[in-house]
Write a protein that holds these residues in place. Structure first.
Motif, PDB file in Angstrom:
ATOM      1  N   LEU A  57       0.841  -1.198   0.000  1.00  6.82           N
ATOM      2  CA  LEU A  57       0.000   0.000   0.000  1.00  6.82           C
ATOM      3  C   LEU A  57       0.879   1.251   0.000  1.00  6.82           C
ATOM      4  N   LYS A  58       1.950   1.207   0.785  1.00  3.92           N
ATOM      5  CA  LYS A  58       2.849   2.353   0.876  1.00  3.92           C
ATOM      6  C   LYS A  58       3.460   2.668  -0.494  1.00  3.92           C
ATOM      7  N   ARG A  59       3.866   1.617  -1.199  1.00  5.59           N
ATOM      8  CA  ARG A  59       4.465   1.821  -2.534  1.00  5.59           C
ATOM      9  C   ARG A  59       3.425   2.373  -3.507  1.00  5.59           C
ATOM     10  N   LEU A  60       2.216   1.845  -3.411  1.00  5.35           N
ATOM     11  CA  LEU A  60       1.150   2.326  -4.304  1.00  5.35           C
ATOM     12  C   LEU A  60       0.823   3.787  -4.014  1.00  5.35           C
ATOM     13  N   LYS A  61       0.800   4.122  -2.724  1.00  8.30           N
ATOM     14  CA  LYS A  61       0.486   5.498  -2.349  1.00  8.30           C
ATOM     15  C   LYS A  61       1.543   6.473  -2.873  1.00  8.30           C
ATOM     16  N   SER A  62       2.774   5.963  -2.967  1.00 14.70           N
ATOM     17  CA  SER A  62       3.861   6.845  -3.426  1.00 14.70           C
ATOM     18  C   SER A  62       3.695   7.240  -4.900  1.00 14.70           C
ATOM     19  N   LEU A  63       2.819   6.535  -5.622  1.00 13.18           N
ATOM     20  CA  LEU A  63       2.579   6.887  -7.024  1.00 13.18           C
ATOM     21  C   LEU A  63       1.911   8.248  -7.160  1.00 13.18           C
ATOM     22  N   SER A  64       1.329   8.743  -6.063  1.00 12.81           N
ATOM     23  CA  SER A  64       0.592  10.012  -6.138  1.00 12.81           C
ATOM     24  C   SER A  64       1.489  11.145  -6.633  1.00 12.81           C
ATOM     25  N   LYS A  65       2.802  11.005  -6.420  1.00 11.08           N
ATOM     26  CA  LYS A  65       3.686  12.108  -6.837  1.00 11.08           C
ATOM     27  C   LYS A  65       3.601  12.392  -8.337  1.00 11.08           C
ATOM     28  N   TYR A  66       3.321  11.361  -9.112  1.00 13.02           N
ATOM     29  CA  TYR A  66       3.230  11.571 -10.567  1.00 13.02           C
ATOM     30  C   TYR A  66       1.959  12.313 -10.968  1.00 13.02           C
ATOM     31  N   PHE A  67       1.007  12.379 -10.044  1.00 10.31           N
ATOM     32  CA  PHE A  67      -0.298  12.990 -10.376  1.00 10.31           C
ATOM     33  C   PHE A  67      -0.442  14.406  -9.819  1.00 10.31           C
ATOM     34  N   LEU A  68       0.589  14.862  -9.075  1.00  8.27           N
ATOM     35  CA  LEU A  68       0.493  16.192  -8.467  1.00  8.27           C
ATOM     36  C   LEU A  68       0.262  17.301  -9.499  1.00  8.27           C
ATOM     37  N   PRO A  69       0.898  17.232 -10.696  1.00 11.08           N
ATOM     38  CA  PRO A  69       0.632  18.296 -11.673  1.00 11.08           C
ATOM     39  C   PRO A  69      -0.839  18.383 -12.077  1.00 11.08           C
ATOM     40  N   TYR A  70      -1.591  17.330 -11.785  1.00 11.61           N
ATOM     41  CA  TYR A  70      -2.998  17.305 -12.205  1.00 11.61           C
ATOM     42  C   TYR A  70      -3.938  17.435 -11.004  1.00 11.61           C
ATOM     43  N   ASN A  71      -3.347  17.768  -9.852  1.00 13.46           N
ATOM     44  CA  ASN A  71      -4.162  17.975  -8.657  1.00 13.46           C
ATOM     45  C   ASN A  71      -4.896  16.714  -8.207  1.00 13.46           C
ATOM     46  N   ILE A  72      -4.300  15.560  -8.484  1.00  7.86           N
ATOM     47  CA  ILE A  72      -4.915  14.285  -8.101  1.00  7.86           C
ATOM     48  C   ILE A  72      -4.064  13.735  -6.960  1.00  7.86           C
ATOM     49  N   ARG A  73      -4.617  13.702  -5.750  1.00  5.26           N
ATOM     50  CA  ARG A  73      -3.777  13.498  -4.569  1.00  5.26           C
ATOM     51  C   ARG A  73      -4.222  12.381  -3.639  1.00  5.26           C
ATOM     52  N   ASP A  74      -5.463  11.927  -3.783  1.00  7.75           N
ATOM     53  CA  ASP A  74      -5.975  10.962  -2.800  1.00  7.75           C
ATOM     54  C   ASP A  74      -5.616   9.530  -3.185  1.00  7.75           C
ATOM     55  N   PHE A  75      -4.511   9.050  -2.672  1.00  6.43           N
ATOM     56  CA  PHE A  75      -4.089   7.666  -2.902  1.00  6.43           C
ATOM     57  C   PHE A  75      -4.088   6.991  -1.542  1.00  6.43           C
ATOM     58  N   ASP A  76      -5.009   6.099  -1.337  1.00  8.17           N
ATOM     59  CA  ASP A  76      -5.104   5.499  -0.006  1.00  8.17           C
ATOM     60  C   ASP A  76      -5.780   4.136  -0.101  1.00  8.17           C
ATOM     61  N   LYS A  77      -5.885   3.497   1.043  1.00  6.42           N
ATOM     62  CA  LYS A  77      -6.601   2.230   1.086  1.00  6.42           C
ATOM     63  C   LYS A  77      -8.070   2.505   0.755  1.00  6.42           C
ATOM     64  N   GLY A  78      -8.689   1.608   0.009  1.00  4.58           N
ATOM     65  CA  GLY A  78     -10.090   1.817  -0.318  1.00  4.58           C
ATOM     66  C   GLY A  78     -10.644   0.681  -1.155  1.00  4.58           C
ATOM     67  N   GLY A  79     -11.949   0.716  -1.363  1.00  5.26           N
ATOM     68  CA  GLY A  79     -12.611  -0.358  -2.107  1.00  5.26           C
ATOM     69  C   GLY A  79     -12.499  -0.160  -3.610  1.00  5.26           C
ATOM     70  N   SER A  80     -12.882  -1.178  -4.353  1.00  6.19           N
ATOM     71  CA  SER A  80     -12.796  -1.097  -5.819  1.00  6.19           C
ATOM     72  C   SER A  80     -14.178  -0.891  -6.403  1.00  6.19           C
ATOM     73  N   GLY A  81     -14.956  -1.955  -6.512  1.00  7.92           N
ATOM     74  CA  GLY A  81     -16.284  -1.850  -7.108  1.00  7.92           C
ATOM     75  C   GLY A  81     -16.896  -3.220  -7.251  1.00  7.92           C
ATOM     76  N   ALA A  82     -18.201  -3.239  -7.511  1.00 11.11           N
ATOM     77  CA  ALA A  82     -18.940  -4.505  -7.539  1.00 11.11           C
ATOM     78  C   ALA A  82     -18.514  -5.400  -8.699  1.00 11.11           C
TER      79      ALA A  82
END
Ligand SMILES: [Zn+2]
Length: 454
Positions: free
Chosen positions: A369-394
Motif C-alpha cells: 500500500l505504501k508503494r502504491l500510495k507513493s505513485l501520487s507524486k506523478y499525479f500532483l501536476p494534475y491535482n490528483i492526490r488521494d491515494f489510499d486504502k479503499g474499495g474497488s467496485g462490484a
C-alpha cells in the motif's frame, strides 16, 4: 577515482532520466485525453441513442453493439462478447396518489424499485405506516403493520462527507425494506429516495426479497414527495395511498459483457482490467452511472495506443453487464478468468461518477500500500492526490479471489447522488474535461502499475 565515479554517474543520470521519462509519458497521456473528444462522443451515444440500458432490454443491446465498435475504433487488438445470464425486469405503468380528508389529494414522484413485484392494473389502496428503519419496524406490533403500506423515510445523514457512506447507511431500506415489511403483513412499501438532495426525482435501485416471503410491491418516492407524505401523515394519520405499479419479472435472459484487449508487449498472458458497467437503470440515461466509467475504460485503450505507451501486460477494457440488479457480469468475468487460469494482475473500476479526479483507492496493505500510495507524486501536476486504502467496485470485486490487486477510481463524490439512479443522470450533467482527466488518470495508473510492478 574517476574510474569508479564514471559508472556511478551514468547510473544516476539514467535513473533521473527514467523518472523524468515516466512523468513525460504521463504528460503525453493527459495531453492526448484533453484534446480528444471520442470518449465524450461515445458517452453521448450511450446516453442519447442507447438510452436507459437495463440488462435484458433492447437499449442494452444497442449499447453492447456500440461499445464493441467503439473498442475497435479505440485500437483494441481483439474485441469479444462474453455471455452473461441476467434478470429480465420490466417497468410498467406507475402512479402513487395520496388522498387525505384534511389535505386533499396529491400525486407523488415515484419509480418502482428494480426487481420489485407489481400490482394489478387497478392497484392497491391502504393506510400508511411511516418508520425510520427496519429495526423500528421489527419492534412494532404486527397488528400495526398488517394490511398497511410501510413508508421507510430515514434520510441520508448529510453530515457524512463521504457521500457513499451516507448512501450505504440508508440503502438497507431500499434493498431489504420490502422483504422485511412483507414478513409483518405489509402489502407494499414506499422508500424515500437514497440521496443527500431534496429534489422531485425518484431515485430507483434494486430491491431483494428473501426466500419464502411474499413479494410485495416496492417503489421509491422523491425526497420532496417523502417530506410531503410525512407532513401530511402528521396532520392526517389516517390518509390513504393508492398505488399502481404494473412492473413484471420475466424469466432470466441472456446478455453480454463487452471486452476489448490491447495485447501486452512481453507479458501478454498477464492482465490489467479497467472497467465500468454498461447497464443502467431504465428511467435514466445513466451518464454518471455508469456510461462514464465505460467510455473512460475504452478511452484508456485509445490513450495507451495513440501515445505509443509500451505496456508489457495485456490491458482489457471491460463493459460489465448487469451490475445494477445482481452484478452477474462481474461474477461471470471472474469465473471465466478462473476457469482459464488467467493471471489477473490488477483491476481498476470506474463507477463513482464522472466528476473531477481525486485519486484511487487500493485494496492493499502494509508496504505494498505504501508503494502504491507513493505513485501520487506523478499525479500532483494534475491535482490528483488521494491515494489510499479503499474499495474497488462490484464488478471487479470477484477478481479478488484470483489475488488480483483491486483498485477503485475516485472522483469528487459530492454531486454524485444528485444524479444517481434518477432521470437527472443525463449526458448534460457530465463535464467533458472532468471526463477526460479521469480517463487520463486511469490510463496513467495502468502504465505505472505495469512499469513498477506491485
Ligand atoms: Zn454504478
Amino acid at each position: 577515482v574517476k574510474k569508479i565515479l564514471f559508472p556511478v554517474l551514468i547510473v544516476m543520470i539514467t535513473w533521473q532520466a527514467s523518472a523524468q521519462d515516466v512523468q513525460k509519458i504521463i504528460g503525453s497521456i493527459f495531453n492526448s485525453a484533453l484534446t480528444d473528444r471520442s470518449a465524450y462522443n461515445n458517452l453521448e451515444y450511450l446516453c442519447k441513442h442507447a438510452g436507459g440500458r437495463l440488462a435484458g432490454s433492447q437499449a442494452s443491446v444497442r449499447a453492447i453493439e456500440y461499445t464493441r465498435e467503439a473498442l475497435l475504433r479505440a485500437g483494441a487488438d481483439t474485441v469479444w462478447l462474453q455471455e452473461v445470464t441476467v434478470p429480465h425486469w420490466v417497468r410498467g405503468y406507475e402512479r402513487c396518489t395520496i388522498s387525505s380528508a384534511v389535505n386533499g389529494s396529491k400525486n407523488l414522484s415515484i419509480a418502482a424499485l428494480g426487481l420489485s413485484a407489481g400490482t394489478d392494473t387497478l392497484g392497491i389502496s391502504a393506510g400508511v405506516l411511516e418508520v425510520q428503519s427496519i429495526n423500528e419496524l421489527k419492534n412494532l406490533d404486527k397488528s400495526k403493520i398488517e394490511g398497511k403500506i410501510v413508508f421507510f423515510n430515514r434520510p441520508v445523514d448529510n453530515t457524512l462527507v463521504n457521500t457513499f457512506s451516507g448512501y450505504g447507511n440508508a440503502v438497507d431500506q431500499r434493498i431489504s425494506g420490502a422483504s422485511e415489511a412483507s414478513r409483518f403483513g405489509a402489502i407494499a412499501v414506499i422508500v424515500r429516495s437514497v440521496t443527500q438532495f431534496i429534489d422531485d426525482y425518484p431515485h430507483t435501485g434494486v430491491t431483494h426479497y428473501e426466500g419464502g416471503v411474499k413479494k410485495i410491491p416496492a417503489i421509491a418516492v422523491s425526497t420532496m414527495g417523502a417530506d410531503l407524505l410525512s407532513n401530511w401523515l402528521k396532520s392526517d394519520p389516517s390518509l390513504m395511498v393508492h398505488m399502481v405499479s404494473t412492473c413484471t419479472t420475466l424469466p432470466d435472459t441472456v446478455s453480454w459483457n463487452v471486452i476489448g484487449e490491447l495485447r501486452g508487449t512481453s507479458k501478454k498472458n498477464e492482465f490489467i482490467t479497467v472497467g465500468g458497467h454498461l447497464d443502467s437503470w431504465d428511467i435514466t440515461e445513466g451518464a454518471h452511472d455508469d456510461a462514464g466509467g465505460c467510455v473512460q475504460s475504452i478511452e484508456v485503450l485509445r490513450l495507451l495506443k495513440s501515445t505509443g505507451t509500451r505496456i508489457s501486460r495485456s490491458v482489457r477494457a471491460v463493459m460489465f453487464m448487469n451490475e445494477e440488479m445482481s452484478a452477474s457480469g462481474g461474477r461471470e468475468y471472474a469465473d471465466i478468468a478462473a476457469e482459464k487460469g488467467e493471471l489477473h494482475y490488477a483491476a481498476i473500476e470506474s463507477d463513482r461518477g464522472v466528476m473531477s479526479p481525486r485519486g484511487f483507492g487500493f485494496d492493499a496493505e502494509g508496504s505494498r500500500l505504501k508503494r502504491l500510495k507513493s505513485l501520487s507524486k506523478y499525479f500532483l501536476p494534475y491535482n490528483i492526490r488521494d491515494f489510499d486504502k479503499g474499495g474497488s467496485g462490484a464488478d471487479v470485486g470477484p477478481l479478488k479471489e484470483l489475488g488480483t490487486l483491486q483498485i477503485g477510481y475516485i472522483p469528487d463524490i459530492q454531486r454524485y447522488f444528485a444524479y444517481h439512479h434518477s432521470v437527472n443522470d443525463t449526458f448534460e450533467q457530465v463535464n467533458i474535461r472532468e471526463l477526460q482527466l479521469g480517463s487520463a488518470a486511469i490510463a496513467s495508473l495502468v502504465y505505472l502499475l505495469d512499469h513498477f510492478n506491485y
